[in-house]
Design an enzyme around this catalytic site. Sequence first.
Site, mmCIF file in Angstrom:
data_model
loop_
_atom_site.group_PDB
_atom_site.id
_atom_site.type_symbol
_atom_site.label_atom_id
_atom_site.label_comp_id
_atom_site.label_asym_id
_atom_site.label_seq_id
_atom_site.Cartn_x
_atom_site.Cartn_y
_atom_site.Cartn_z
ATOM 1 N N HIS A 1 0.728 -1.154 0.090
ATOM 2 C CA HIS A 1 -0.043 0.175 0.181
ATOM 3 C C HIS A 1 0.854 1.294 0.136
ATOM 4 O O HIS A 1 0.422 2.250 0.214
ATOM 5 C CB HIS A 1 -0.804 -0.053 1.343
ATOM 6 C CG HIS A 1 -1.976 -0.888 1.124
ATOM 7 N ND1 HIS A 1 -2.811 -1.378 2.007
ATOM 8 C CD2 HIS A 1 -2.424 -1.857 -0.008
ATOM 9 C CE1 HIS A 1 -3.664 -2.483 1.758
ATOM 10 N NE2 HIS A 1 -3.376 -2.513 0.293
ATOM 11 N N LEU B 1 -5.649 -10.019 17.631
ATOM 12 C CA LEU B 1 -6.245 -9.655 18.796
ATOM 13 C C LEU B 1 -7.188 -10.360 19.403
ATOM 14 O O LEU B 1 -7.578 -10.955 20.553
ATOM 15 C CB LEU B 1 -6.004 -8.121 19.265
ATOM 16 C CG LEU B 1 -6.047 -7.754 20.428
ATOM 17 C CD1 LEU B 1 -5.154 -8.277 21.471
ATOM 18 C CD2 LEU B 1 -6.285 -6.180 20.718
#
Length: 234
Positions: free
Chosen positions: A111, A203
């Site tokens: 990106h 997470l």
Amino acid sequence: MRRIVVLTGAGISQESGLQTFRGADGLWNNEHIEHICTPQGFRRDPLRVDRFYNDLRARLPAAQPNAAHLALAAVEQAARSGRWQGQLTIVTQNIDDLHERAGSQDVIHMHGELLRLRCTRCGMTPVWRTDCYPDTPCPACHAPTLRPDIVWFGEMPYHMDIIEKRLAECDLFVAIGTSGVVYPAAGFVDSVAAHADTMLFNLEAPSGPAPFDQTILGPATHTVPAWTRDLLEG
């Protein structure tokens, strides 16, 4: 020889104190995405876009590589020294330089990079650590045609040819700090399913079914160093 491709997302940099673009305190909460993250927005108001990325660039030096960045770099360093027989390629969705500052060299920024600009006239992509404005001249052609070297919505990710080659050659694909069920992670894991093992470090558990062989939950600063230690000792 082991060949590993690691895809890193916003979650790994968030543990270094960098805001994500999405999320409860995301950078996009106070901005319209179409104003600052599209070619159309840049054409409409380049000063607004430049100021947004100038601010991100100014804050970047305060963030430091965390234990997950350092653990990945240690694997690559072990390969270069011959202590580990393998290759680890990092494909990152992040635009920061934390992998490089941790010591990783085989890093593909799909990106773009916050610390680079791109001249829309001559194509040069100079390293850039200070502010840039609409009238800032390109160091090569001197035209005021610089933009952030960031892949915006509606643009193609960078380096897809080499990414696809590394994915085709790998025997393990690992996603860190990304949900794993949206693109590009979902597309990458699907493309390697027939020839490679797959792992997800995140997470939280994905909201939908994750197409990974193994999912390890917890902060990347804890889970990734534990995995790399096992990898190097195995």
